[in-house]
Write a protein that holds these residues in place. Sequence first.
Motif, short mmCIF file in Angstrom:
data_model
loop_
_atom_site.label_atom_id
_atom_site.label_comp_id
_atom_site.label_asym_id
_atom_site.label_seq_id
_atom_site.Cartn_x
_atom_site.Cartn_y
_atom_site.Cartn_z
N ASN A 32 0.71 -1.21 -0.07
CA ASN A 32 0.20 -0.03 0.00
C ASN A 32 0.91 1.23 0.07
O ASN A 32 1.71 1.42 -0.85
N GLU A 98 4.10 -0.25 3.95
CA GLU A 98 2.71 -1.05 4.14
C GLU A 98 2.69 -2.16 3.53
O GLU A 98 2.16 -2.05 2.22
N LEU A 100 1.30 -6.26 2.51
CA LEU A 100 0.54 -7.23 2.52
C LEU A 100 1.24 -8.67 2.11
O LEU A 100 1.54 -8.74 0.97
N ALA A 104 -1.47 -13.58 4.39
CA ALA A 104 -1.98 -12.81 5.40
C ALA A 104 -3.14 -11.96 5.25
O ALA A 104 -3.72 -11.91 3.95
N TRP A 105 -3.69 -11.82 6.18
CA TRP A 105 -5.27 -11.19 6.39
C TRP A 105 -5.10 -9.75 6.72
O TRP A 105 -6.15 -9.11 6.57
N ARG A 106 -3.93 -8.95 6.94
CA ARG A 106 -3.79 -7.77 7.25
C ARG A 106 -2.49 -7.29 6.93
O ARG A 106 -1.61 -8.17 6.60
N THR A 107 -2.24 -5.93 6.83
CA THR A 107 -0.94 -5.39 6.38
C THR A 107 -0.13 -5.13 7.72
O THR A 107 -0.56 -5.06 8.85
N PHE A 108 1.23 -5.09 7.32
CA PHE A 108 2.24 -4.73 8.56
C PHE A 108 3.20 -3.82 7.81
O PHE A 108 3.26 -3.61 6.48
N HIS A 109 3.53 -2.79 8.71
CA HIS A 109 4.64 -1.90 8.36
C HIS A 109 6.09 -2.43 8.53
O HIS A 109 6.33 -3.03 9.65
#
Length: 121
Positions: A32, A98, A100, A104-109
């Motif tokens: 993102n 950011e 994905l 995975a079901w969510r993003t991480f920084h």
Amino acid sequence: QVQLVESGGGLVQAGGSLRLSCAASGDIFSINGMGWYRQAPGNQRELVATITNGGNSNYADSVKGRFTISRDNAKNTVYLQMNSLSPEDTAVYYCNAEVLRRGAWRTFHYWGQGTQVTVSS
């Protein structure tokens, strides 16, 4: 895992230019927002510029008109073109993404390791 590797920092005289690059690699499904932050000695880390995957950018007031952020989505790479540099721009510059990850079901920084930019007067 995901790795962010910055390059392009160095020593430059006031008024000069540098171009930073940050390449993301690893288990990436999509990215993102990407951005650049900086931290000078004794100061907190501050936002420099961010860019969405659609190309919309945002800048700190202190760098507007001098710095330009861009990205190559095909290469998972973000750039920071820095012009008219001043000693106040001296800091360690970090990139952020950011991400994905696959499955995975969510993003991480994620953060890069930082690259030193030093501007001499």
